[in-house]
Scaffold this motif. Structure first.
Motif, PDB file in Angstrom:
ATOM      1  N   CYS A 402       0.866  -1.186   0.000  1.00  0.00           N
ATOM      2  CA  CYS A 402       0.000   0.000   0.000  1.00  0.00           C
ATOM      3  C   CYS A 402       0.901   1.234   0.000  1.00  0.00           C
ATOM      4  O   CYS A 402       1.849   1.322   0.805  1.00  0.00           O
ATOM      5  CB  CYS A 402      -0.915   0.016   1.219  1.00  0.00           C
ATOM      6  SG  CYS A 402      -1.987   1.484   1.293  1.00  0.00           S
ATOM      7  N   ASP A 403       0.592   2.204  -0.881  1.00  0.00           N
ATOM      8  CA  ASP A 403       1.468   3.357  -1.057  1.00  0.00           C
ATOM      9  C   ASP A 403       1.217   4.485  -0.063  1.00  0.00           C
ATOM     10  O   ASP A 403       1.987   5.444  -0.021  1.00  0.00           O
ATOM     11  CB  ASP A 403       1.323   3.912  -2.477  1.00  0.00           C
ATOM     12  CG  ASP A 403       1.955   2.993  -3.495  1.00  0.00           C
ATOM     13  OD1 ASP A 403       2.829   2.194  -3.106  1.00  0.00           O
ATOM     14  OD2 ASP A 403       1.562   3.052  -4.673  1.00  0.00           O
ATOM     15  N   GLY A 404       0.121   4.408   0.726  1.00  0.00           N
ATOM     16  CA  GLY A 404      -0.109   5.462   1.693  1.00  0.00           C
ATOM     17  C   GLY A 404      -1.586   5.712   1.931  1.00  0.00           C
ATOM     18  O   GLY A 404      -2.460   5.023   1.373  1.00  0.00           O
ATOM     19  N   PRO A 405      -1.927   6.710   2.752  1.00  0.00           N
ATOM     20  CA  PRO A 405      -3.333   7.033   3.022  1.00  0.00           C
ATOM     21  C   PRO A 405      -4.089   7.311   1.724  1.00  0.00           C
ATOM     22  O   PRO A 405      -3.536   7.836   0.759  1.00  0.00           O
ATOM     23  CB  PRO A 405      -3.239   8.281   3.897  1.00  0.00           C
ATOM     24  CG  PRO A 405      -1.884   8.187   4.538  1.00  0.00           C
ATOM     25  CD  PRO A 405      -1.007   7.577   3.507  1.00  0.00           C
ATOM     26  N   SER A 406      -5.364   6.938   1.731  1.00  0.00           N
ATOM     27  CA  SER A 406      -6.268   7.099   0.581  1.00  0.00           C
ATOM     28  C   SER A 406      -5.868   6.225  -0.614  1.00  0.00           C
ATOM     29  O   SER A 406      -6.307   6.458  -1.734  1.00  0.00           O
ATOM     30  CB  SER A 406      -6.342   8.576   0.148  1.00  0.00           C
ATOM     31  OG  SER A 406      -6.809   9.376   1.213  1.00  0.00           O
ATOM     32  N   GLN A 407      -5.019   5.256  -0.363  1.00  0.00           N
ATOM     33  CA  GLN A 407      -4.626   4.295  -1.396  1.00  0.00           C
ATOM     34  C   GLN A 407      -5.130   2.899  -1.016  1.00  0.00           C
ATOM     35  O   GLN A 407      -5.261   2.583   0.173  1.00  0.00           O
ATOM     36  CB  GLN A 407      -3.102   4.268  -1.559  1.00  0.00           C
ATOM     37  CG  GLN A 407      -2.516   5.583  -2.037  1.00  0.00           C
ATOM     38  CD  GLN A 407      -2.993   5.937  -3.434  1.00  0.00           C
ATOM     39  OE1 GLN A 407      -3.050   5.090  -4.328  1.00  0.00           O
ATOM     40  NE2 GLN A 407      -3.374   7.202  -3.606  1.00  0.00           N
ATOM     41  N   PRO A 408      -5.404   2.047  -1.986  1.00  0.00           N
ATOM     42  CA  PRO A 408      -5.900   0.704  -1.660  1.00  0.00           C
ATOM     43  C   PRO A 408      -4.767  -0.203  -1.209  1.00  0.00           C
ATOM     44  O   PRO A 408      -3.595   0.038  -1.494  1.00  0.00           O
ATOM     45  CB  PRO A 408      -6.489   0.216  -2.976  1.00  0.00           C
ATOM     46  CG  PRO A 408      -5.657   0.897  -4.020  1.00  0.00           C
ATOM     47  CD  PRO A 408      -5.349   2.265  -3.450  1.00  0.00           C
ATOM     48  N   LEU A 409      -5.156  -1.260  -0.527  1.00  0.00           N
ATOM     49  CA  LEU A 409      -4.226  -2.344  -0.242  1.00  0.00           C
ATOM     50  C   LEU A 409      -4.263  -3.271  -1.461  1.00  0.00           C
ATOM     51  O   LEU A 409      -5.337  -3.665  -1.928  1.00  0.00           O
ATOM     52  CB  LEU A 409      -4.665  -3.106   1.011  1.00  0.00           C
ATOM     53  CG  LEU A 409      -3.677  -4.122   1.603  1.00  0.00           C
ATOM     54  CD1 LEU A 409      -2.410  -3.417   2.082  1.00  0.00           C
ATOM     55  CD2 LEU A 409      -4.326  -4.892   2.748  1.00  0.00           C
ATOM     56  N   VAL A 423      -7.391  -5.487  -5.545  1.00  0.00           N
ATOM     57  CA  VAL A 423      -7.286  -4.329  -4.650  1.00  0.00           C
ATOM     58  C   VAL A 423      -8.387  -4.395  -3.610  1.00  0.00           C
ATOM     59  O   VAL A 423      -9.446  -4.983  -3.836  1.00  0.00           O
ATOM     60  CB  VAL A 423      -7.361  -3.007  -5.439  1.00  0.00           C
ATOM     61  CG1 VAL A 423      -6.236  -2.914  -6.439  1.00  0.00           C
ATOM     62  CG2 VAL A 423      -8.712  -2.859  -6.130  1.00  0.00           C
ATOM     63  N   SER A 424      -8.134  -3.769  -2.473  1.00  0.00           N
ATOM     64  CA  SER A 424      -9.107  -3.781  -1.379  1.00  0.00           C
ATOM     65  C   SER A 424     -10.324  -2.938  -1.726  1.00  0.00           C
ATOM     66  O   SER A 424     -10.270  -2.036  -2.571  1.00  0.00           O
ATOM     67  CB  SER A 424      -8.455  -3.259  -0.104  1.00  0.00           C
ATOM     68  OG  SER A 424      -8.021  -1.915  -0.293  1.00  0.00           O
ATOM     69  N   ASP A 425     -11.424  -3.257  -1.081  1.00  0.00           N
ATOM     70  CA  ASP A 425     -12.672  -2.522  -1.310  1.00  0.00           C
ATOM     71  C   ASP A 425     -12.708  -1.199  -0.537  1.00  0.00           C
ATOM     72  O   ASP A 425     -13.660  -0.429  -0.677  1.00  0.00           O
ATOM     73  CB  ASP A 425     -13.873  -3.375  -0.888  1.00  0.00           C
ATOM     74  CG  ASP A 425     -14.003  -4.625  -1.741  1.00  0.00           C
ATOM     75  OD1 ASP A 425     -13.594  -4.581  -2.915  1.00  0.00           O
ATOM     76  OD2 ASP A 425     -14.512  -5.640  -1.228  1.00  0.00           O
ATOM     77  N   GLN A 426     -11.701  -0.960   0.253  1.00  0.00           N
ATOM     78  CA  GLN A 426     -11.655   0.262   1.066  1.00  0.00           C
ATOM     79  C   GLN A 426     -10.246   0.840   0.980  1.00  0.00           C
ATOM     80  O   GLN A 426      -9.271   0.109   0.872  1.00  0.00           O
ATOM     81  CB  GLN A 426     -12.017  -0.090   2.522  1.00  0.00           C
ATOM     82  CG  GLN A 426     -12.046   1.097   3.464  1.00  0.00           C
ATOM     83  CD  GLN A 426     -12.518   0.692   4.858  1.00  0.00           C
ATOM     84  OE1 GLN A 426     -13.505  -0.008   5.001  1.00  0.00           O
ATOM     85  NE2 GLN A 426     -11.780   1.107   5.882  1.00  0.00           N
ATOM     86  N   LEU A 427     -10.138   2.161   1.027  1.00  0.00           N
ATOM     87  CA  LEU A 427      -8.832   2.819   0.962  1.00  0.00           C
ATOM     88  C   LEU A 427      -8.240   2.975   2.353  1.00  0.00           C
ATOM     89  O   LEU A 427      -8.958   2.958   3.364  1.00  0.00           O
ATOM     90  CB  LEU A 427      -8.970   4.195   0.302  1.00  0.00           C
ATOM     91  CG  LEU A 427      -9.561   4.193  -1.113  1.00  0.00           C
ATOM     92  CD1 LEU A 427      -9.661   5.620  -1.635  1.00  0.00           C
ATOM     93  CD2 LEU A 427      -8.722   3.326  -2.054  1.00  0.00           C
ATOM     94  N   ALA A 428      -6.927   3.133   2.396  1.00  0.00           N
ATOM     95  CA  ALA A 428      -6.234   3.251   3.679  1.00  0.00           C
ATOM     96  C   ALA A 428      -6.581   4.575   4.361  1.00  0.00           C
ATOM     97  O   ALA A 428      -6.705   5.623   3.710  1.00  0.00           O
ATOM     98  CB  ALA A 428      -4.732   3.162   3.469  1.00  0.00           C
ATOM     99  N   SER A 429      -6.758   4.492   5.663  1.00  0.00           N
ATOM    100  CA  SER A 429      -6.949   5.711   6.463  1.00  0.00           C
ATOM    101  C   SER A 429      -5.676   5.975   7.265  1.00  0.00           C
ATOM    102  O   SER A 429      -4.791   5.113   7.344  1.00  0.00           O
ATOM    103  CB  SER A 429      -8.131   5.538   7.411  1.00  0.00           C
ATOM    104  OG  SER A 429      -7.915   4.446   8.285  1.00  0.00           O
ATOM    105  N   ASP A 465       2.136   4.723   8.984  1.00  0.00           N
ATOM    106  CA  ASP A 465       0.968   5.387   9.577  1.00  0.00           C
ATOM    107  C   ASP A 465      -0.311   5.184   8.771  1.00  0.00           C
ATOM    108  O   ASP A 465      -1.132   6.099   8.620  1.00  0.00           O
ATOM    109  CB  ASP A 465       1.241   6.894   9.748  1.00  0.00           C
ATOM    110  CG  ASP A 465       2.430   7.149  10.652  1.00  0.00           C
ATOM    111  OD1 ASP A 465       2.606   6.358  11.601  1.00  0.00           O
ATOM    112  OD2 ASP A 465       3.165   8.096  10.373  1.00  0.00           O
ATOM    113  N   ILE A 466      -0.524   3.974   8.219  1.00  0.00           N
ATOM    114  CA  ILE A 466      -1.797   3.681   7.549  1.00  0.00           C
ATOM    115  C   ILE A 466      -2.534   2.627   8.351  1.00  0.00           C
ATOM    116  O   ILE A 466      -1.950   1.904   9.177  1.00  0.00           O
ATOM    117  CB  ILE A 466      -1.600   3.192   6.108  1.00  0.00           C
ATOM    118  CG1 ILE A 466      -0.802   1.868   6.097  1.00  0.00           C
ATOM    119  CG2 ILE A 466      -0.932   4.243   5.248  1.00  0.00           C
ATOM    120  CD1 ILE A 466      -0.812   1.165   4.766  1.00  0.00           C
TER     121      ILE A 466
END
Length: 679
Positions: A402-409, A423-429, A465-466
């Motif tokens: 995962c590249d960072g916040p607001s990015q998918p796993l 890709v994940s159905d939710q983005l990283a917070s 920090d994700i």
């Protein structure tokens, strides 16, 4: 070397997979050489192919019966359906079907069945012209013959364990003509497992064994290290899951460099055995090859009948016995032990060896009879448990990042051939308390216990920090596995091609007496349809002797279909006179009983008249051929001489005559009659 397991039902499939087979072979309801097995529907085979492909196991389907003219298109349609389902190979006997598939579905892998009686490189070279990729060699092949065939550039498959037909593969017509059940149609009545008396010059030869044509089971498991073939085949689509499991497990053990123990061997004997032989592969002959006491499963001896107690039989045990075991007394009566009693008449579920037990029977049993255990209930339950609980796994690599916040796993999985990315159905917070770490992702991704996936290589790259909820990581794992599963079970087919085959043949009218030239495909090719004729011509033959199993009506239908398709007369040869050869075999009952069983040109069959008589009173004439292979003939010849005009109306003008024991006068009369009818 591939381990190829027999499968006749789902329980056998489960057992084969649990035991570690590399491939399975099975049949549908039609066109398989075990017509009396349960077999499968097309939908079931589709399910089996998906299930097996998921864990890297190949599926071969047997379509190894001869096909008549009115069946060939239906057989092709079934083969096409299997191809579109992703079958790995079809095992085929009928030359016409092989020819048709070669021209219309050239991408479909064809294996030549053992029923084609292939044992020489020259035969394989001809089959290569039809696109055959693998040959299942005849069970009569010696190790030297197998090694010679390995030089031909096709895959070689051999039987390493299971029942052995005494007749040369695909050349037995005994059941067809005597019982109306063709072995080449999957309906063999097993006349070789019946009792016979040997007659010499009209007099019975005293002999204490009756099953003169019943061989032991072949088992070369411990010799696998001496083979270098492509596939190790286990016979037995009509046997039990226990048999399949033990045979596969033990073949795999030896193939992988381990040695079998005495306990292993006993377990396999319990599963099924008629005694074991190294067979023709290692040149076993006479009594080393045959089990003439009984054609049945032998099991293992466990004791002796010492007396009776009402309806119960008292047995002095040498080995332990369990309730629900199967036992047999001598070579005759057998049963399951529904109720097991100790010597004091108390019900038990287990009694140790060297004790006395009592069991109820519904048939007379002789005092002194040896008692055999033929089914182990404990072994049945053990195999059933292993079959249910064993989960075959496939090693895959897994890379998560995962590249960072607001990015998918993102997860990528690969089995080395197929590769998928999800890709994940939710983005990283942004993590509020605890940031997601590699250890947590690894733990969740490795939760594959109940699936077919085993993660053997794992990498993870995460931005700092994700945060993702555990449910999102688990969902991504399941999603990626499902995507890889879809790839592994997907089917990619080439389009069907139109049938285009041109023939250019000359006319050749001939009466063949006693022998056919090499330019004629002989009766052992079992040609029974018009495509089979074309197949032989494609292989380089000039004429084709039709199968002796065909009726005149079937011959007519075949040659007319050939003419309609190719606009020329069928270059066929028809048998019009001769005693039908029911069987040809390497084994010689005469030499075994009268000499030493070594089958070294004793010539007895040419000095005396030998016959086999069955319990039905039917007698068969015995005569060795020039290679010292024993042949069994009907004592009454089939005479179609007067049907020559009918054959000529269908533009058939090539005929074959075969003499066995006719006198010179009889031969002259028959030949004269043929010429008079022809003219």
């Amino acid at each position: 070397m591939e381990i190829l397991a027999p499968v006749g039902n789902y329980a056998m499939l489960d057992a084969a997979l649990a035991a570690g087979c590399d491939a399975v072979y099975l049949a549908l309801k039609q066109f398989g050489a075990r017509a009396f097995a349960n077999n499968f529907t097309l939908d079931e085979v589709k399910d089996i192919i998906s299930r097996c492909h998921l864990i890297g196991v190949d599926v071969h389907v047997t379509m190894n019966t001869i096909l008549y003219e009115d069946e060939i298109e239906a057989a092709y349609a079934q083969a096409k359906a299997l191809y579109e389902m992703g079958v790995d190979a079809l095992i085929v006997q009928d030359l016409g079907l092989i020819h048709l598939l070669h021209h219309r579905l050239p991408d479909l892998t064809i294996h030549a069945s053992t029923q084609m009686s292939i044992h020489t490189p020259a035969q394989i070279e001809k089959l290569k012209k039809l696109g055959v990729k693998r040959v299942v060699l005849a069970r009569e092949c010696t190790k030297a013959e197998i090694e010679a065939c390995q030089q031909c550039g096709v895959e070689i498959e051999v039987f390493v364990h299971g029942a052995l037909c005494i007749s040369m593969s695909g050349q037995c017509y005994f059941s067809s003509f005597c019982f109306g059940r063709s072995g080449n149609r999957g309906m063999c009545a097993q006349p070789c497992r019946m009792a016979y008396t040997l007659y010499k010059d009209g007099q019975p030869i005293p002999f204490d064994q009756e099953y003169l044509l019943s061989p032991k089971d072949v088992s070369v498991i411990d010799k696998i290290g001496e083979l270098s073939v492509d596939s190790l085949k286990i016979e037995g689509r009509m046997k039990s899951p226990v048999y399949v499991y033990e045979a596969c497990r033990q073949v795999k053990m030896v193939r992988d460099g381990k040695k079998r123990t005495a306990q292993d061997m006993e377990r396999l004997k319990l599963a099924f055995n008629r005694g074991y032989t190294l067979g023709h592969m290692f040149d076993k002959r006479g009594r080393d090859l045959m089990h003439m006491d009984s054609p049945n499963h032998q099991g293992i001896p466990i004791g002796k009948v010492i007396g009776f107690h009402g309806k119960r039989v008292k047995i002095q045990l040498d080995r332990s016995v369990d309730q629900n075991d199967g036992i047999r007394f001598g070579h005759e009566y057998g049963c399951r032990i529904n109720f097991l009693y100790d010597e004091k008449g108390r019900l038990q579920n287990h009694i140790d060896g060297y004790h006395i037990c009592e069991v109820e029977v519904k048939s007379k049993v002789k005092k002194g009879s040896i008692v055999y255990k033929t089914i182990s209930y404990a072994l049945e339950k053990e195999v059933e448990k292993e079959s249910k609980e064993t989960v075959r796994k496939v090693n895959v690599s897994c890379f998560v990042y995962c590249d960072g916040p607001s990015q998918p796993l993102i997860c990528t999985m690969s089995d080395g051939i197929h590769k998928v990315t999800c890709v994940s159905d939710q983005l990283a917070s942004i993590a509020q308390k605890h940031a997601l770490n590699k250890e947590t992702v690894s733990k969740q991704m490795h939760k594959t216990k109940d699936s077919w996936v085993e993660i053997s290589e794992f990498q993870c790259t995460l931005s700092k920090d994700i945060f993702f909820p555990m449910g999102i990581i688990n969902a991504l794992r399941r999603k990626t596995i499902a995507a890889l599963e879809k790839e592994r079970t997907s089917v990619h087919c080439m389009p069907e091609k139109p049938y285009e085959f041109q023939l250019h043949i000359g006319r050749n009218h001939q009466i063949y007496i006693q022998d056919l030239p090499e330019s004629v495909a002989d009766q052992t090719k079992n040609v029974t349809n018009s495509y089979g004729i074309a197949a032989c011509l494609e292989m380089g033959f000039e004429q084709v002797a039709l199968s002796i199993e065909m009726t005149p009506d079937q011959i007519q239908e075949t040659v007319l279909a050939f003419h309609d398709r190719y606009q020329m007369d069928a270059p066929v040869v028809v048998d019009i006179y001769g005693k039908i050869r029911y069987m040809i075999m390497k084994h010689c009952p005469i030499n075994t009983i009268c000499v030493d069983g070594k089958r070294q040109n004793c010539h007895l069959c040419h000095i005396h008249r030998f016959e086999l008589e069955g319990k039905d009173g039917r007698r068969l004439l015995m005569e060795g051929n020039p290679d010292c292979f024993m042949q069994l003939f009907d004592e009454t010849p089939r005479n179609w001489v007067m049907q020559i005009p009918a054959f000529q109306q269908w533009n058939i003008n090539n005929f074959f005559v075969y003499f066995v024991d006719e006198s010179p006068t009889e031969k002259d009369e028959i030949i004269a009659r043929i010429h008079s009818v022809l003219h």
